[in-house]
Design a protein around this motif. Structure first.
Motif, PDB file in Angstrom:
ATOM      1  N   LEU A   1       6.949  46.011  34.484  1.00 41.22           N
ATOM      2  CA  LEU A   1       7.979  45.694  34.634  1.00 41.22           C
ATOM      3  C   LEU A   1       8.697  45.005  34.948  1.00 41.22           C
ATOM      4  CD1 LEU A   1      10.982  47.205  33.887  1.00 41.22           C
ATOM      5  CD2 LEU A   1      10.436  48.508  36.256  1.00 41.22           C
ATOM      6  N   ARG A   2       9.364  44.107  34.306  1.00 44.03           N
ATOM      7  CA  ARG A   2      10.396  42.801  34.795  1.00 44.03           C
ATOM      8  C   ARG A   2      12.294  43.030  34.669  1.00 44.03           C
ATOM      9  NH1 ARG A   2       8.541  39.160  38.137  1.00 44.03           N
ATOM     10  NH2 ARG A   2       9.962  37.636  37.654  1.00 44.03           N
ATOM     11  N   GLY A   3      12.974  41.879  35.604  1.00 37.37           N
ATOM     12  CA  GLY A   3      13.818  42.384  35.066  1.00 37.37           C
ATOM     13  C   GLY A   3      14.338  40.897  34.393  1.00 37.37           C
ATOM     14  N   ILE A   4      15.579  41.086  33.288  1.00 36.68           N
ATOM     15  CA  ILE A   4      15.705  39.972  32.362  1.00 36.68           C
ATOM     16  C   ILE A   4      17.188  39.568  33.159  1.00 36.68           C
ATOM     17  CG2 ILE A   4      16.336  38.841  30.905  1.00 36.68           C
ATOM     18  CD1 ILE A   4      14.048  38.687  29.895  1.00 36.68           C
ATOM     19  N   ARG A   5      18.174  38.473  34.057  1.00 34.61           N
ATOM     20  CA  ARG A   5      18.883  39.229  34.659  1.00 34.61           C
ATOM     21  C   ARG A   5      19.824  38.811  33.065  1.00 34.61           C
ATOM     22  NH1 ARG A   5      17.555  36.636  39.835  1.00 34.61           N
ATOM     23  NH2 ARG A   5      16.590  35.599  39.108  1.00 34.61           N
ATOM     24  N   ALA A   6      20.093  36.781  33.236  1.00 35.56           N
ATOM     25  CA  ALA A   6      20.545  36.142  32.587  1.00 35.56           C
ATOM     26  C   ALA A   6      19.838  35.005  31.640  1.00 35.56           C
ATOM     27  CB  ALA A   6      21.292  35.396  33.633  1.00 35.56           C
TER      28      ALA A   6
ATOM     29  N   TYR B   1      11.183  31.476  31.630  1.00 36.31           N
ATOM     30  CA  TYR B   1      10.046  31.681  32.270  1.00 36.31           C
ATOM     31  C   TYR B   1       8.935  33.158  32.439  1.00 36.31           C
ATOM     32  CZ  TYR B   1       8.643  33.029  37.271  1.00 36.31           C
ATOM     33  OH  TYR B   1       7.499  33.180  38.339  1.00 36.31           O
ATOM     34  N   GLU B   2       9.985  33.897  31.892  1.00 35.31           N
ATOM     35  CA  GLU B   2       9.579  35.660  32.008  1.00 35.31           C
ATOM     36  C   GLU B   2       8.379  35.557  30.547  1.00 35.31           C
ATOM     37  OE1 GLU B   2       9.582  37.961  34.456  1.00 35.31           O
ATOM     38  OE2 GLU B   2      11.005  36.619  35.587  1.00 35.31           O
TER      39      GLU B   2
ATOM     40  N   LEU C   1      -2.592  44.966  28.178  1.00 37.78           N
ATOM     41  CA  LEU C   1      -1.656  45.867  29.453  1.00 37.78           C
ATOM     42  C   LEU C   1      -0.191  44.894  28.809  1.00 37.78           C
ATOM     43  CD1 LEU C   1      -0.575  46.168  32.040  1.00 37.78           C
ATOM     44  CD2 LEU C   1      -1.118  43.571  32.527  1.00 37.78           C
ATOM     45  N   GLU C   2       1.389  45.718  28.968  1.00 36.33           N
ATOM     46  CA  GLU C   2       2.396  45.714  27.503  1.00 36.33           C
ATOM     47  C   GLU C   2       3.414  45.545  29.388  1.00 36.33           C
ATOM     48  OE1 GLU C   2       3.319  44.489  25.183  1.00 36.33           O
ATOM     49  OE2 GLU C   2       1.954  45.852  24.739  1.00 36.33           O
ATOM     50  N   THR C   3       4.569  44.096  28.945  1.00 34.08           N
ATOM     51  CA  THR C   3       5.534  43.820  29.826  1.00 34.08           C
ATOM     52  C   THR C   3       6.607  44.612  29.028  1.00 34.08           C
ATOM     53  OG1 THR C   3       4.024  42.317  30.696  1.00 34.08           O
ATOM     54  CG2 THR C   3       7.082  42.051  30.799  1.00 34.08           C
ATOM     55  N   VAL C   4       7.477  44.708  30.042  1.00 31.00           N
ATOM     56  CA  VAL C   4       9.063  46.599  29.177  1.00 31.00           C
ATOM     57  C   VAL C   4      10.067  45.614  30.391  1.00 31.00           C
ATOM     58  CG1 VAL C   4       9.752  47.918  29.751  1.00 31.00           C
ATOM     59  CG2 VAL C   4       7.435  48.404  28.897  1.00 31.00           C
ATOM     60  N   PHE C   5      10.745  44.706  29.310  1.00 25.79           N
ATOM     61  CA  PHE C   5      11.991  43.633  30.691  1.00 25.79           C
ATOM     62  C   PHE C   5      13.346  45.047  30.006  1.00 25.79           C
ATOM     63  CE2 PHE C   5       9.716  40.534  28.643  1.00 25.79           C
ATOM     64  CZ  PHE C   5       9.603  39.348  30.203  1.00 25.79           C
ATOM     65  N   MET C   6      13.594  45.102  31.989  1.00 27.64           N
ATOM     66  CA  MET C   6      15.261  45.776  31.246  1.00 27.64           C
ATOM     67  C   MET C   6      16.022  44.855  32.496  1.00 27.64           C
ATOM     68  SD  MET C   6      13.302  49.448  32.635  1.00 27.64           S
ATOM     69  CE  MET C   6      14.803  50.619  31.906  1.00 27.64           C
ATOM     70  N   MET C   7      17.395  45.394  32.267  1.00 28.26           N
ATOM     71  CA  MET C   7      18.113  44.502  32.508  1.00 28.26           C
ATOM     72  C   MET C   7      18.932  45.122  33.614  1.00 28.26           C
ATOM     73  SD  MET C   7      18.093  43.840  28.848  1.00 28.26           S
ATOM     74  CE  MET C   7      18.536  44.353  27.630  1.00 28.26           C
ATOM     75  N   PRO C   8      19.549  44.603  34.725  1.00 28.37           N
ATOM     76  CA  PRO C   8      19.806  45.439  35.730  1.00 28.37           C
ATOM     77  C   PRO C   8      21.319  45.708  35.603  1.00 28.37           C
ATOM     78  CG  PRO C   8      19.496  42.962  36.550  1.00 28.37           C
ATOM     79  CD  PRO C   8      18.692  43.068  35.087  1.00 28.37           C
ATOM     80  N   ALA C   9      22.483  46.068  36.127  1.00 29.78           N
ATOM     81  CA  ALA C   9      23.025  46.559  35.829  1.00 29.78           C
ATOM     82  C   ALA C   9      23.951  44.877  35.890  1.00 29.78           C
ATOM     83  CB  ALA C   9      23.833  47.438  37.263  1.00 29.78           C
TER      84      ALA C   9
END
Ligand code: PNS
Length: 187
Positions: A88-93, A99-100, A114-122
């Motif tokens: 799990l990795r976060g993407i902000r902008a 990089y991600e 292995l799967e990378t899952v991106f989520m956006m924080p609030a």
């Protein structure tokens, strides 16, 4: 039954409200989420690994399916060792994306399953980073609302060791010593 385990790797120096937002989101979609702190001997962190583990454990104790661990070496090898199928990795902008993407594709090359899952924080945390929090705190600015209260307190402790002593021991002598030291600094 097969458990869907994800790791959330990072430096977390210090953990921010953006990290916690992502942990909460991740805890809802994975059976188990392991917050994995990289032990990086090359960096000189503000908080050592033990301090970061303690903070993250306290901050995630309300989630039954989240645990905190540390690792060194490749993220993909650590994931394999603990049987995780996702990162799990976060993407902000948009600026995070390049990089991600590089990291996700390199990790895929190293370990295709292995799967990378991106989520956006609030969105209110979209400009927030540990680096900026460190910088603002070190230069005496307020990080209220950007990090949990525990982290805010510990940041204050880092800036003033006498204050930290007071936070942890809180005996009248120490508290008064810390107060005096703060007063001296302000003067
Ligand atoms: O919070 P950060 O500093 O952005 O996290 C970066 C991290 C720890 C995820 C990344 O540096 C990493 O995975 N390091 C472990 C070594 C590794 O696997 N390197 C190859 C990545 S493609």
């Amino acid at each position: 039954m097969h458990k869907n385990i994800a790791i959330y790797p990072g430096s977390f120096d210090p953990p921010t409200n953006g990290h916690l937002d992502l942990i909460e989101r991740g805890s809802k979609i994975f059976d188990e989420l392991v917050v994995a702190i990289l032990r990086n001997p090359e960096k000189s962190p503000l908080f050592n690994v033990t301090e970061r583990v303690a903070m993250l454990e306290a901050l995630t104790s309300q989630y039954g399916n989240v645990r905190v661990d540390t690792f060194d070496g490749l993220t993909v090898d650590y994931a394999a060792r603990i049987g995780a199928s996702s990162v799990l990795r976060g993407i902000r902008a948009l600026s995070d994306y390049e990089y991600e993407l590089q990291m996700a594709l390199m990790n895929r090359r190293l370990r295709p399953e292995l799967e990378t899952v991106f989520m956006m924080p609030a969105d209110k945390y979209s400009y927030l980073s540990s680096r900026l929090v460190r910088e603002v705190a070190q230069l005496g600015g307020s990080v209220k609302g950007l990090v949990p209260e525990l982290v805010e307190q510990n940041l204050r402790g880092k800036m003033d060791p006498a204050f930290k002593l007071a936070e942890f021991t809180a005996t009248p002598e120490v508290t008064s010593a810390a107060r005096k030291s703060r007063t001296r600094k302000k003067a």
